[in-house]
Design a protein around this motif. Structure first.
Motif, mmCIF file in Angstrom:
data_model
loop_
_atom_site.group_PDB
_atom_site.id
_atom_site.type_symbol
_atom_site.label_atom_id
_atom_site.label_comp_id
_atom_site.label_asym_id
_atom_site.label_seq_id
_atom_site.Cartn_x
_atom_site.Cartn_y
_atom_site.Cartn_z
ATOM 1 N N ASP A 264 0.817 -1.213 -0.206
ATOM 2 C CA ASP A 264 -0.074 0.075 -0.112
ATOM 3 C C ASP A 264 0.899 1.416 -0.140
ATOM 4 N N ASP A 265 0.561 2.267 -0.862
ATOM 5 C CA ASP A 265 1.214 3.627 -0.923
ATOM 6 C C ASP A 265 1.517 4.473 0.546
ATOM 7 N N VAL A 266 0.421 4.268 1.189
ATOM 8 C CA VAL A 266 0.294 5.332 2.179
ATOM 9 C C VAL A 266 0.856 4.458 3.455
ATOM 10 N N THR A 267 0.365 3.164 3.654
ATOM 11 C CA THR A 267 1.063 2.417 5.062
ATOM 12 C C THR A 267 2.467 1.425 4.906
ATOM 13 N N GLY A 268 2.305 0.977 3.534
ATOM 14 C CA GLY A 268 3.410 0.153 3.181
ATOM 15 C C GLY A 268 2.980 -1.208 3.536
ATOM 16 N N GLU A 269 1.664 -1.472 4.118
ATOM 17 C CA GLU A 269 1.126 -2.621 4.604
ATOM 18 C C GLU A 269 0.747 -3.674 3.069
ATOM 19 N N GLU A 270 1.001 -4.893 3.480
ATOM 20 C CA GLU A 270 0.638 -5.862 2.291
ATOM 21 C C GLU A 270 -0.745 -5.742 1.502
ATOM 22 N N LEU A 271 -0.814 -5.780 0.152
ATOM 23 C CA LEU A 271 -1.762 -6.002 -0.422
ATOM 24 C C LEU A 271 -2.179 -7.149 -0.867
ATOM 25 N N ILE A 272 -3.864 -7.511 -0.998
ATOM 26 C CA ILE A 272 -4.128 -8.607 -1.285
ATOM 27 C C ILE A 272 -5.230 -8.840 -2.406
ATOM 28 N N GLN A 273 -5.587 -10.074 -2.536
ATOM 29 C CA GLN A 273 -6.332 -10.158 -4.057
ATOM 30 C C GLN A 273 -7.689 -10.773 -3.357
ATOM 31 N N ARG A 274 -8.757 -10.045 -3.810
ATOM 32 C CA ARG A 274 -9.994 -10.445 -3.197
ATOM 33 C C ARG A 274 -10.566 -11.632 -3.556
ATOM 34 N N LYS A 275 -11.149 -12.501 -2.687
ATOM 35 C CA LYS A 275 -11.512 -13.834 -3.049
ATOM 36 C C LYS A 275 -12.650 -13.996 -4.287
ATOM 37 N N ASP A 276 -13.379 -13.035 -4.195
ATOM 38 C CA ASP A 276 -14.659 -12.884 -5.291
ATOM 39 C C ASP A 276 -13.942 -12.241 -6.611
ATOM 40 N N ASP A 277 -12.483 -12.178 -6.834
ATOM 41 C CA ASP A 277 -12.190 -11.879 -7.967
ATOM 42 C C ASP A 277 -11.723 -12.894 -8.964
ATOM 43 N N GLU A 278 -11.976 -14.193 -8.837
ATOM 44 C CA GLU A 278 -11.592 -15.331 -9.592
ATOM 45 C C GLU A 278 -12.670 -15.271 -10.722
ATOM 46 N N GLU A 279 -12.155 -15.558 -11.793
ATOM 47 C CA GLU A 279 -12.956 -15.255 -13.140
ATOM 48 C C GLU A 279 -14.434 -15.911 -12.926
ATOM 49 N N ALA A 280 -14.558 -17.105 -12.512
ATOM 50 C CA ALA A 280 -16.093 -17.873 -12.366
ATOM 51 C C ALA A 280 -16.822 -16.820 -11.700
ATOM 52 N N THR A 281 -16.177 -16.282 -10.626
ATOM 53 C CA THR A 281 -17.154 -15.729 -9.461
ATOM 54 C C THR A 281 -17.496 -14.115 -10.099
ATOM 55 N N VAL A 282 -16.531 -13.570 -10.990
ATOM 56 C CA VAL A 282 -16.608 -12.355 -11.438
ATOM 57 C C VAL A 282 -17.956 -12.362 -12.474
ATOM 58 N N ARG A 283 -18.049 -13.630 -13.204
ATOM 59 C CA ARG A 283 -18.872 -13.721 -14.625
ATOM 60 C C ARG A 283 -20.562 -13.865 -13.626
#
Ligand code: AP5
Ligand code: ZN
Length: 218
Positions: A146-165
């Motif tokens: 993260d630009d502000v805190t330097g903490e870790e960024l994650i990928q959202r669980k619901d961003d898998e292609e099948a869930t996005v559809r």
């Protein structure tokens, strides 16, 4: 200023919300962020919501309406607020109408489905703040941080292609009808009706911010 950002999953609501909220000094009320905070805190409601969110469905109107009604009574909402990802169903919109919540503007961000899949697959988020990045289109200064805190960024669980559809299908069936709902209400000339503006969400983040800020004052 009290406004709604309307748009499909991945249209860029969260990204644009931070610019608009900073400019107008209003809080961003993202029901998605509120639910993710409840999941993280491990509350009973959060645990129930997690299953639905991971599958790409919608959390019940009753829970969402309760959360939002409570949130808008807080002191920081006195000068306005921005709804990001709410309302998402006709009953949620009706609940605001019935509660007499006066809205100034509905801003629709329009992005075709084809662009959305690519945006979601590269999205990375800072959970604590809701700040959103994209590995290619909007990268953080240091990869994975993260630009502000330097903490870790994650990928959202619901961003898998099948869930996005699934989320896109749910959007078409349950949320898209709000385009007509607010569009037709604005056309009646009712003094309670918010103005309705639609902008293209294609282009760079800066270009869309420019369009959004222009739509807000036009
Ligand atoms: P929520 O968190 O609201 O998700 P969403 O509406 O699906 O929207 P997203 O957050 O996925 O997309 P966004 O439009 O904010 O795009 P972003 O700016 O991140 O909801 C999650 C879940 O919670 C729902 O599925 C549901 O289960 C539940 N929920 C929430 N609210 C609810 C409600 N009211 N009722 C019932 N259930 C509810 O951008 C996406 C990516 O694209 C990012 O990586 C970004 O960096 C990138 N990007 C942004 N702009 C551009 C650009 N111009 N060019 C290229 N890339 C860009
Ligand atoms: Zn979002």
């Amino acid at each position: 200023m009290r406004l709604i950002l309307l748009g499909a999953p991945g249209a860029g609501k969260g990204t644009q919300a931070s610019f608009i909220c900073q400019k107008y000094g209003i809080p961003q009320i993202s029901t998605g962020d509120m639910l993710r905070a409840a999941v993280k805190a491990g509350t009973e409601m959060g645990l129930a919501a997690k299953k639905i969110m991971d599958a790409g469905g919608l959390v019940s109107d009753e829970i969402i309406i309760g959360l939002v009604k409570e949130r808008i009574t807080q002191a920081d909402c006195a000068n306005g607020f921005l709804f990001d990802g709410f309302p998402r169903t006709i009953p949620q919109a009706d609940a605001m109408k019935a509660a007499g919540v006066k809205l100034d503007l509905v801003l629709e961000i329009d992005v075709p489905d084809t662009a959305i899949i690519e945006r979601m697959s590269g999205r990375r988020v800072h959970v604590a703040s809701g700040r959103t990045y994209h590995v290619k289109f909007n990268p953080p200064k240091v990869a994975g941080q993260d630009d502000v805190t330097g903490e870790e960024l994650i990928q959202r669980k619901d961003d898998e292609e099948a869930t996005v559809r699934t989320r896109l299908e749910v959007y078409q069936a349950q949320t898209r009808p709000l385009v007509d709902y607010y569009g037709e209400w604005a056309a009646t000339g009712d003094a309670q009706a918010p103005r309705y503006r639609k902008i293209s969400g294609l282009g760079t983040v800066e270009e869309i911010t420019g369009r959004a800020l222009e739509a807000l004052t036009s």
